[in-house]
Motif scaffolding. Structure first.
Motif, short mmCIF file in Angstrom:
data_model
loop_
_atom_site.label_atom_id
_atom_site.label_comp_id
_atom_site.label_asym_id
_atom_site.label_seq_id
_atom_site.Cartn_x
_atom_site.Cartn_y
_atom_site.Cartn_z
N ARG A 36 4.97 3.33 3.61
CA ARG A 36 4.42 2.17 2.82
C ARG A 36 3.89 1.04 3.77
O ARG A 36 4.29 0.94 4.93
CB ARG A 36 5.58 1.29 2.02
CG ARG A 36 6.47 2.30 1.00
CD ARG A 36 5.39 2.52 -0.07
NE ARG A 36 6.31 3.30 -1.25
CZ ARG A 36 6.40 4.64 -1.43
NH1 ARG A 36 5.79 5.27 -0.35
NH2 ARG A 36 7.15 4.97 -2.47
N ASP A 39 0.71 -1.53 -0.05
CA ASP A 39 0.08 0.14 -0.21
C ASP A 39 1.12 1.08 0.01
O ASP A 39 1.69 1.54 0.87
CB ASP A 39 -1.10 -0.08 1.31
CG ASP A 39 -2.16 -0.74 1.03
OD1 ASP A 39 -2.55 -0.76 -0.17
OD2 ASP A 39 -2.75 -1.18 2.10
N TYR A 40 0.75 2.12 -1.06
CA TYR A 40 1.49 3.36 -1.08
C TYR A 40 0.63 4.49 -0.55
O TYR A 40 0.02 5.12 -0.72
CB TYR A 40 1.71 3.64 -2.54
CG TYR A 40 2.68 2.54 -3.16
CD1 TYR A 40 4.11 2.74 -3.44
CD2 TYR A 40 1.98 1.48 -3.73
CE1 TYR A 40 4.78 1.81 -4.00
CE2 TYR A 40 3.01 0.59 -4.41
CZ TYR A 40 4.37 1.06 -4.55
OH TYR A 40 5.06 -0.03 -5.12
N CYS A 68 8.37 -4.19 -4.42
CA CYS A 68 6.77 -4.35 -4.91
C CYS A 68 6.54 -5.58 -4.63
O CYS A 68 7.05 -6.33 -4.15
CB CYS A 68 6.97 -4.17 -6.71
SG CYS A 68 7.72 -2.78 -7.15
N CYS A 103 1.59 7.22 1.16
CA CYS A 103 1.99 8.59 0.96
C CYS A 103 3.47 8.48 0.39
O CYS A 103 4.03 7.32 0.15
CB CYS A 103 1.72 9.60 2.05
SG CYS A 103 2.82 9.28 3.42
N ASP A 104 4.11 9.56 0.08
CA ASP A 104 5.45 9.60 -0.47
C ASP A 104 6.45 9.09 0.45
O ASP A 104 7.52 8.53 0.09
CB ASP A 104 5.77 11.03 -0.90
CG ASP A 104 5.14 11.60 -2.18
OD1 ASP A 104 4.48 10.52 -3.00
OD2 ASP A 104 4.96 12.54 -2.53
N LYS A 108 11.70 1.53 -0.92
CA LYS A 108 10.86 2.25 -2.11
C LYS A 108 10.89 1.61 -3.19
O LYS A 108 10.10 1.46 -4.13
CB LYS A 108 11.63 3.61 -2.33
CG LYS A 108 11.61 4.62 -1.26
CD LYS A 108 12.34 6.08 -1.60
CE LYS A 108 12.29 7.02 -0.60
NZ LYS A 108 12.92 8.14 -0.94
#
Length: 221
Positions: free
Chosen positions: A131, A124-125, A199, A127-128, A196
C-alpha cells in the motif's frame, strides 16, 4: 545520461532544497536571553513532556520513547543551565556570545515524545501485499532530516499496541503539494493487519523524528 538517473538527480536536488527550506522555517516565539526595552529577560522553552507508562508500547522499539525522553531531558537541562549561567553573566555586565540571544523555535506537527494523529489523505492499493499512503502534512510542517524516521503505533481493540519504524518519502502529491508518502509492504503479521484496514480519512499515530545509528549509517552510505 540515462533519463531515470537524471530524474533521480533532480529529485535529490529538490529534496535538498526542501530540507533547507524546512530548516529555515521558524515561528515568531523566541527563547534565550532577550533584550526588550533596555532590559534583559531569560526565556526558556518548556521542558520535554514526560511520556506516561501507556505511551510505551512494550514491543522493543529502538529507541524506546522512554529512552528518547531521558536523552531530551538531559540535553534540555544542560542547555538550560548553560543559558542561566550566561544570563547571570549578562546581568553582571559581562559579554556573552551572540548565539545566546533569542534563538528561534522550529515549528512542525511531529513530536519525538508524543504520538500525533495524522490523517490519511489517499491510499493507493498497489497490489495485495503493498500500500502507498499519502499523509495530510506538508514539507513545511512534517520536518525530517537525512537519516531520520518515524514510529507508527497500531492500537487494537484488545488494548494491544504495536509500534514499528517507517521512513516516509517527501514527494509531490496529486494536489501539487509535497507531502509525506508512506510505502508499506504487507506481511502475515499484526502490524500488516492494521495497515490493511486503513482507508482515506483515517488517522495514524506518529512519533518522530527518530534517529538511530543504523539509519544514519545507511543514509550516508
Amino acid at each position: 545520461m540515462n533519463p531515470a538517473v537524471a530524474e533521480l538527480l533532480q529529485e535529490i536536488a529538490r529534496a535538498k532544497l526542501r530540507a533547507e527550506e524546512r530548516r529555515n522555517l521558524a515561528i515568531s516565539q523566541k527563547y534565550g536571553i532577550i533584550r526588550e526595552n533596555g532590559t534583559l529577560e531569560l526565556r526558556l522553552p518548556p521542558p520535554p513532556a514526560k511520556p506516561t507508562s501507556d505511551d510505551c508500547c512494550h514491543s522493543g522499539c529502538t529507541p524506546c520513547i522512554m529512552d528518547t525522553y531521558q536523552d531530551q531531558l538531559c540535553a534540555y537541562n544542560k542547555k538550560a543551565a548553560d543559558f542561566k549561567a550566561q544570563y547571570k553573566r549578562a546581568l553582571d555586565g559581562q559579554t556573552i556570545e551572540p548565539h545566546y540571544l533569542a534563538e528561534r523555535l522550529l515549528c512542525g506537527i511531529l513530536d519525538p515524545l508524543q504520538f500525533t494523529p495524522i490523517r490519511i489523505m489517499h491510499v493507493d492499493y498497489i497490489c495485495d501485499y503493498s500500500r502507498l499512503f499519502v499523509l495530510e502534512a506538508t514539507a513545511r510542517n512534517f520536518i525530517l532530516a537525512l537519516g531520520e524516521h518515524i514510529h507508527i503505533r497500531a492500537d487494537f481493540d484488545t488494548k494491544e499496541r504495536i509500534t514499528r519504524p517507517f521512513t516516509p518519502v517527501m514527494v509531490e502529491a496529486a494536489d501539487g503539494v509535497v507531502r509525506p508518502h508512506l510505502f508499506v509492504r504487507l506481511y502475515d503479521n499484526r502490524m500488516s493487519e492494521y495497515f490493511k484496514k486503513l482507508c482515506a480519512g483515517d488517522a495514524i499515530s506518529v512519533r518522530g523524528p527518530v534517529i538511530t545509528q543504523e539509519n544514519l549509517t545507511r543514509a550516508f552510505s
